[in-house]
Write an enzyme that holds these catalytic residues in place. Structure first.
Site, PDB file in Angstrom:
ATOM      1  N   HIS A   1       9.132  33.942 -42.986  1.00 41.77           N
ATOM      2  CA  HIS A   1       8.091  34.731 -42.294  1.00 41.77           C
ATOM      3  C   HIS A   1       8.631  36.097 -41.878  1.00 41.77           C
ATOM      4  CE1 HIS A   1       5.131  31.461 -41.456  1.00 41.77           C
ATOM      5  NE2 HIS A   1       6.197  30.712 -41.602  1.00 41.77           N
TER       6      HIS A   1
ATOM      7  N   GLU B   1       6.977  38.513 -40.980  1.00 46.96           N
ATOM      8  CA  GLU B   1       6.108  39.017 -39.897  1.00 46.96           C
ATOM      9  C   GLU B   1       6.543  38.497 -38.524  1.00 46.96           C
ATOM     10  OE1 GLU B   1       5.461  36.588 -41.836  1.00 46.96           O
ATOM     11  OE2 GLU B   1       4.290  35.053 -40.812  1.00 46.96           O
TER      12      GLU B   1
ATOM     13  N   CYS C   1       5.073  31.639 -46.833  1.00 45.49           N
ATOM     14  CA  CYS C   1       5.198  30.231 -46.453  1.00 45.49           C
ATOM     15  C   CYS C   1       4.022  29.398 -46.992  1.00 45.49           C
ATOM     16  CB  CYS C   1       5.368  30.130 -44.940  1.00 45.49           C
ATOM     17  SG  CYS C   1       6.178  28.609 -44.445  1.00 45.49           S
TER      18      CYS C   1
END
Ligand code: GLN
Length: 194
Positions: free
Chosen positions: A168, A170, A79
């Protein structure tokens, strides 16, 4: 395997958790001296690219980070990390690390600026979940291979030792993109060892 995670601002802890689930060690880079140690790869997290860019400059990290990436250090930007790594930012904003031959378009999803989830094919990984938060997309690539698209917009790419995602990974339970990056880092390590 030991990965440095840029920890100036944004979602860095979530990356550390993903790495630890995959059995890799990580450490946080908060200042120049943290960067002066051996690492197999570097993660640049999501957050605000303008804030992270400013801090990288103020802390004297910009040049060393740029140099290590040019020397082949594997790097994964998510990002804001994608925006920091792009050689060009759509709209004429000055680029930051400027390591990858892509044009990043910031806050690029019109009314969907908040956040949204999607599932899409990632080259070599099959369909994976993707979480977007005020995300950019890659409006043009002159040298990177596009690895994923959502609604016809490029959202993941790789160029040699550089991997970026507009989303994302994560923030999902899916470890496959981090595993992909650790494989990249392992391959680069082998090359250096030979
Ligand atoms: N909108 C942010 C930027 O332009 C990126 C958002 C994110 O990293 N989640 O830097």
């Amino acid at each position: 395997m030991r990965i440095g995670v840029l920890a100036l601002q944004g979602a860095f802890i979530e990356h550390e958790k993903m790495l630890s689930k995959l059995g890799a060690d990580s450490f946080e880079i908060r200042q120049l001296r943290d960067f002066d140690q051996p690492m197999d790869g570097l993660i640049i997290p999501g957050g605000e690219s303008t804030v992270q860019g400013k801090l990288l400059r103020e802390l004297g990290l910009m040049e060393p980070v740029r140099r290590r990436i040019a020397e082949g250090l594997p790097v994964f930007g998510t990002c804001a990390g994608l925006i920091l790594l792009a050689k060009e930012i759509d709209g004429g904003e000055a680029p930051h690390i400027a390591a990858m031959d892509i044009v990043a378009k910031r806050n690029a999803y019109g009314r969907q600026l908040g956040s949204f989830a999607a599932g899409a094919e990632f080259k070599g990984l099959g369909e994976i979940p993707m979480t977007f938060i005020r995300a950019p997309y890659i409006s043009r690539s002159t040298g990177a291979e596009i690895l994923a698209e959502v609604d016809g917009k490029a959202v993941a790419a790789r160029q040699d030792n550089i991997l970026v995602t507009a989303f994302h990974p994560e923030l999902t339970e899916d470890l496959s993109v981090h595993r992909y990056f650790l494989d990249m880092a392992a391959q680069a390590g082998k090359k250096i060892a030979v």
